[in-house]
Design a protein around this motif. Structure first.
Motif, PDB file in Angstrom:
ATOM      1  N   GLY A   1     -28.973   2.803 -19.215  1.00 27.84           N
ATOM      2  CA  GLY A   1     -29.544   1.689 -18.469  1.00 27.84           C
ATOM      3  C   GLY A   1     -28.522   0.782 -17.828  1.00 27.84           C
ATOM      4  N   LEU A   2     -27.231   0.960 -18.180  1.00 36.39           N
ATOM      5  CA  LEU A   2     -26.183   0.128 -17.599  1.00 36.39           C
ATOM      6  C   LEU A   2     -25.201   0.980 -16.806  1.00 36.39           C
ATOM      7  CD1 LEU A   2     -25.062  -2.446 -20.327  1.00 36.39           C
ATOM      8  CD2 LEU A   2     -26.572  -2.814 -18.380  1.00 36.39           C
TER       9      LEU A   2
ATOM     10  N   VAL B   1     -26.069 -22.220  -4.149  1.00 38.52           N
ATOM     11  CA  VAL B   1     -25.773 -22.186  -5.578  1.00 38.52           C
ATOM     12  C   VAL B   1     -27.032 -22.179  -6.437  1.00 38.52           C
ATOM     13  CG1 VAL B   1     -23.516 -23.273  -5.357  1.00 38.52           C
ATOM     14  CG2 VAL B   1     -25.544 -24.705  -5.677  1.00 38.52           C
ATOM     15  N   ALA B   2     -28.143 -22.614  -5.843  1.00 38.17           N
ATOM     16  CA  ALA B   2     -29.393 -22.642  -6.607  1.00 38.17           C
ATOM     17  C   ALA B   2     -30.096 -21.289  -6.621  1.00 38.17           C
ATOM     18  CB  ALA B   2     -30.331 -23.699  -6.027  1.00 38.17           C
ATOM     19  N   ARG B   3     -29.541 -20.309  -5.921  1.00 41.27           N
ATOM     20  CA  ARG B   3     -30.150 -18.976  -5.910  1.00 41.27           C
ATOM     21  C   ARG B   3     -30.061 -18.357  -7.295  1.00 41.27           C
ATOM     22  NH1 ARG B   3     -27.060 -15.351  -2.062  1.00 41.27           N
ATOM     23  NH2 ARG B   3     -28.146 -16.595  -0.467  1.00 41.27           N
ATOM     24  N   GLY B   4     -31.147 -17.812  -7.750  1.00 41.55           N
ATOM     25  CA  GLY B   4     -31.178 -17.210  -9.077  1.00 41.55           C
ATOM     26  C   GLY B   4     -30.563 -15.830  -9.101  1.00 41.55           C
ATOM     27  N   PRO B   5     -30.472 -15.225 -10.269  1.00 41.43           N
ATOM     28  CA  PRO B   5     -29.938 -13.865 -10.380  1.00 41.43           C
ATOM     29  C   PRO B   5     -30.847 -12.861  -9.698  1.00 41.43           C
ATOM     30  CG  PRO B   5     -30.929 -14.561 -12.452  1.00 41.43           C
ATOM     31  CD  PRO B   5     -30.918 -15.760 -11.566  1.00 41.43           C
ATOM     32  N   THR B   6     -30.282 -11.740  -9.290  1.00 39.95           N
ATOM     33  CA  THR B   6     -31.072 -10.685  -8.663  1.00 39.95           C
ATOM     34  C   THR B   6     -31.873  -9.926  -9.715  1.00 39.95           C
ATOM     35  OG1 THR B   6     -29.361  -8.997  -8.890  1.00 39.95           O
ATOM     36  CG2 THR B   6     -29.265 -10.398  -6.916  1.00 39.95           C
ATOM     37  N   ALA B   7     -32.856  -9.157  -9.252  1.00 41.99           N
ATOM     38  CA  ALA B   7     -33.653  -8.334 -10.170  1.00 41.99           C
ATOM     39  C   ALA B   7     -32.756  -7.336 -10.898  1.00 41.99           C
ATOM     40  CB  ALA B   7     -34.755  -7.617  -9.398  1.00 41.99           C
ATOM     41  N   ALA B   8     -31.763  -6.788 -10.179  1.00 45.61           N
ATOM     42  CA  ALA B   8     -30.849  -5.820 -10.802  1.00 45.61           C
ATOM     43  C   ALA B   8     -29.999  -6.488 -11.879  1.00 45.61           C
ATOM     44  CB  ALA B   8     -29.960  -5.183  -9.735  1.00 45.61           C
TER      45      ALA B   8
ATOM     46  N   VAL C   1     -20.859  -9.428 -13.930  1.00 47.93           N
ATOM     47  CA  VAL C   1     -22.051  -8.673 -13.513  1.00 47.93           C
ATOM     48  C   VAL C   1     -22.284  -8.883 -12.018  1.00 47.93           C
ATOM     49  CG1 VAL C   1     -24.494  -8.215 -13.931  1.00 47.93           C
ATOM     50  CG2 VAL C   1     -23.041  -9.040 -15.807  1.00 47.93           C
ATOM     51  N   GLU C   2     -22.279  -7.782 -11.287  1.00 48.06           N
ATOM     52  CA  GLU C   2     -22.468  -7.814  -9.839  1.00 48.06           C
ATOM     53  C   GLU C   2     -23.953  -7.931  -9.485  1.00 48.06           C
ATOM     54  OE1 GLU C   2     -22.100  -8.567  -6.564  1.00 48.06           O
ATOM     55  OE2 GLU C   2     -20.060  -8.021  -7.170  1.00 48.06           O
ATOM     56  N   THR C   3     -24.245  -8.288  -8.239  1.00 46.42           N
ATOM     57  CA  THR C   3     -25.628  -8.457  -7.804  1.00 46.42           C
ATOM     58  C   THR C   3     -26.425  -7.160  -7.872  1.00 46.42           C
ATOM     59  OG1 THR C   3     -24.872  -8.200  -5.504  1.00 46.42           O
ATOM     60  CG2 THR C   3     -25.180 -10.444  -6.323  1.00 46.42           C
ATOM     61  N   ASP C   4     -25.741  -6.006  -7.791  1.00 44.58           N
ATOM     62  CA  ASP C   4     -26.454  -4.728  -7.897  1.00 44.58           C
ATOM     63  C   ASP C   4     -26.622  -4.279  -9.347  1.00 44.58           C
ATOM     64  OD1 ASP C   4     -23.912  -3.900  -8.639  1.00 44.58           O
ATOM     65  OD2 ASP C   4     -23.712  -2.387  -7.051  1.00 44.58           O
ATOM     66  N   GLY C   5     -26.211  -5.126 -10.288  1.00 50.17           N
ATOM     67  CA  GLY C   5     -26.366  -4.808 -11.707  1.00 50.17           C
ATOM     68  C   GLY C   5     -25.171  -4.130 -12.340  1.00 50.17           C
ATOM     69  N   THR C   6     -24.141  -3.796 -11.559  1.00 53.22           N
ATOM     70  CA  THR C   6     -22.945  -3.177 -12.129  1.00 53.22           C
ATOM     71  C   THR C   6     -22.249  -4.160 -13.067  1.00 53.22           C
ATOM     72  OG1 THR C   6     -22.612  -1.837 -10.144  1.00 53.22           O
ATOM     73  CG2 THR C   6     -20.723  -2.085 -11.615  1.00 53.22           C
ATOM     74  N   VAL C   7     -21.883  -3.674 -14.240  1.00 57.67           N
ATOM     75  CA  VAL C   7     -21.230  -4.513 -15.257  1.00 57.67           C
ATOM     76  C   VAL C   7     -19.764  -4.100 -15.362  1.00 57.67           C
ATOM     77  CG1 VAL C   7     -21.203  -5.171 -17.692  1.00 57.67           C
ATOM     78  CG2 VAL C   7     -23.390  -4.765 -16.532  1.00 57.67           C
ATOM     79  N   TYR C   8     -18.883  -5.075 -15.227  1.00 57.76           N
ATOM     80  CA  TYR C   8     -17.438  -4.841 -15.355  1.00 57.76           C
ATOM     81  C   TYR C   8     -16.957  -5.453 -16.667  1.00 57.76           C
ATOM     82  CZ  TYR C   8     -17.531  -3.777 -10.355  1.00 57.76           C
ATOM     83  OH  TYR C   8     -17.810  -3.222  -9.124  1.00 57.76           O
ATOM     84  N   TRP C   9     -16.447  -4.588 -17.558  1.00 58.24           N
ATOM     85  CA  TRP C   9     -15.835  -5.098 -18.793  1.00 58.24           C
ATOM     86  C   TRP C   9     -14.360  -5.268 -18.482  1.00 58.24           C
ATOM     87  CZ3 TRP C   9     -18.803  -5.923 -23.264  1.00 58.24           C
ATOM     88  CH2 TRP C   9     -18.087  -6.494 -24.326  1.00 58.24           C
ATOM     89  N   ALA C  10     -13.931  -6.525 -18.303  1.00 57.67           N
ATOM     90  CA  ALA C  10     -12.640  -6.800 -17.693  1.00 57.67           C
ATOM     91  C   ALA C  10     -11.498  -7.003 -18.673  1.00 57.67           C
ATOM     92  CB  ALA C  10     -12.756  -8.032 -16.788  1.00 57.67           C
TER      93      ALA C  10
ATOM     94  N   ILE D   1     -30.900  -9.075 -13.679  1.00 52.90           N
ATOM     95  CA  ILE D   1     -31.792  -9.366 -14.806  1.00 52.90           C
ATOM     96  C   ILE D   1     -32.005  -8.113 -15.653  1.00 52.90           C
ATOM     97  CG2 ILE D   1     -34.170  -9.965 -15.432  1.00 52.90           C
ATOM     98  CD1 ILE D   1     -34.144 -11.903 -13.034  1.00 52.90           C
ATOM     99  N   GLU D   2     -32.197  -6.975 -14.995  1.00 55.57           N
ATOM    100  CA  GLU D   2     -32.399  -5.738 -15.751  1.00 55.57           C
ATOM    101  C   GLU D   2     -31.137  -5.339 -16.506  1.00 55.57           C
ATOM    102  OE1 GLU D   2     -35.297  -4.100 -16.402  1.00 55.57           O
ATOM    103  OE2 GLU D   2     -35.961  -5.996 -15.514  1.00 55.57           O
ATOM    104  N   ALA D   3     -29.979  -5.543 -15.898  1.00 56.71           N
ATOM    105  CA  ALA D   3     -28.726  -5.256 -16.603  1.00 56.71           C
ATOM    106  C   ALA D   3     -28.556  -6.204 -17.796  1.00 56.71           C
ATOM    107  CB  ALA D   3     -27.544  -5.397 -15.644  1.00 56.71           C
ATOM    108  N   TRP D   4     -28.903  -7.461 -17.609  1.00 51.32           N
ATOM    109  CA  TRP D   4     -28.795  -8.470 -18.668  1.00 51.32           C
ATOM    110  C   TRP D   4     -29.700  -8.132 -19.843  1.00 51.32           C
ATOM    111  CZ3 TRP D   4     -25.925 -11.657 -20.968  1.00 51.32           C
ATOM    112  CH2 TRP D   4     -26.361 -12.832 -21.579  1.00 51.32           C
ATOM    113  N   ARG D   5     -30.865  -7.584 -19.549  1.00 55.99           N
ATOM    114  CA  ARG D   5     -31.820  -7.226 -20.602  1.00 55.99           C
ATOM    115  C   ARG D   5     -31.173  -6.275 -21.614  1.00 55.99           C
ATOM    116  NH1 ARG D   5     -37.405  -7.404 -20.551  1.00 55.99           N
ATOM    117  NH2 ARG D   5     -37.421  -7.781 -18.302  1.00 55.99           N
TER     118      ARG D   5
END
Length: 207
Positions: A40-41, A149-156, A93-102, A158-162
């Motif tokens: 899922g990630l 700056v008030a724009r919320g996270p993207t759907a992607a 976490v990128e807007t497309d849901g990609t997660v970078y462990w830095a 949110i799904e990555a965060w889940r």
């Protein structure tokens, strides 16, 4: 004979169905080392996991949002990887849901402003004031809220965060009530509540 073969086929099919339907054991994956595949990630490992027993003793999770454009998480994570203790976080976490462990999990980036909020505006700050700080909190940065700056996270995101929040909590044994938005513990940009939507979702999703 045909009846018996049909019965055997049904039994095999029924026996296979639960295995196919099984959900991944995120708790077991979260205790792994190296660069595990996390269902899922989409993970980009700039720093692999070591033995979890040798990780920094993280007690909290702080959710950040960076005032950067879509696509900026990759650059932020790469810069963090080259200079782990600079101002920034461990996970991006990128807007497309990609997660970078830095950053290697035994190192502590500079983030948080010293838990200087003590007004109980969002949560009870008695257990957080001067206590939930960068040294004991693993940080997660969500990119993409520029120029609004008030724009919320993207759907992607949110799904990555889940999934990501479950992995972080399982790996480091962090209770649900120790997931914080940056704005909950620090006085931040008054234009928006940094990390609040994501931290609230994590708590609403529960265990």
């Amino acid at each position: 004979m045909n009846v018996r073969l049909t019965a055997m086929a049904l039994c095999v099919g029924l026996g296979a169905a639960p295995a196919a339907a099984q959900t991944p054991d995120l708790a077991a994956i979260a205790r792994a080392s190296g660069t595990p595949d996390i269902p899922g990630l989409k993970m980009v490992w700039l720093a692999p996991w070591g033995e979890v027993s040798k990780a920094h003793p993280w007690k909290n999770i702080i959710v950040h949002q960076t005032e950067g454009p879509a696509g900026s998480a990759r650059g932020g994570a790469q810069a963090q990887s080259k200079n782990p203790t600079r101002r920034g976080v461990t996970v991006w976490v990128e807007t497309d849901g990609t997660v970078y462990w830095a950053v290697a999990e035994h190192l502590v980036p500079t983030h948080g402003d010293g838990a200087n909020r003590n007004d109980n505006k969002y949560i009870d700050n008695r257990p957080t004031f001067r206590q939930v700080i960068g040294h004991n909190s693993i940080g997660v940065e969500f990119a993409g809220n520029y120029p609004d700056v008030a724009r919320g996270p993207t759907a992607a995101q949110i799904e990555a965060w889940r999934i990501l929040i479950k992995v972080l909590r399982a790996r480091y044994g962090i209770p649900l009530d120790r997931v914080y938005a940056h704005n909950w513990i620090d006085h931040k940009d008054a234009r928006y509540c940094e990390g609040c939507a994501l931290a609230t979702l994590a708590r609403e999703w529960g265990e």
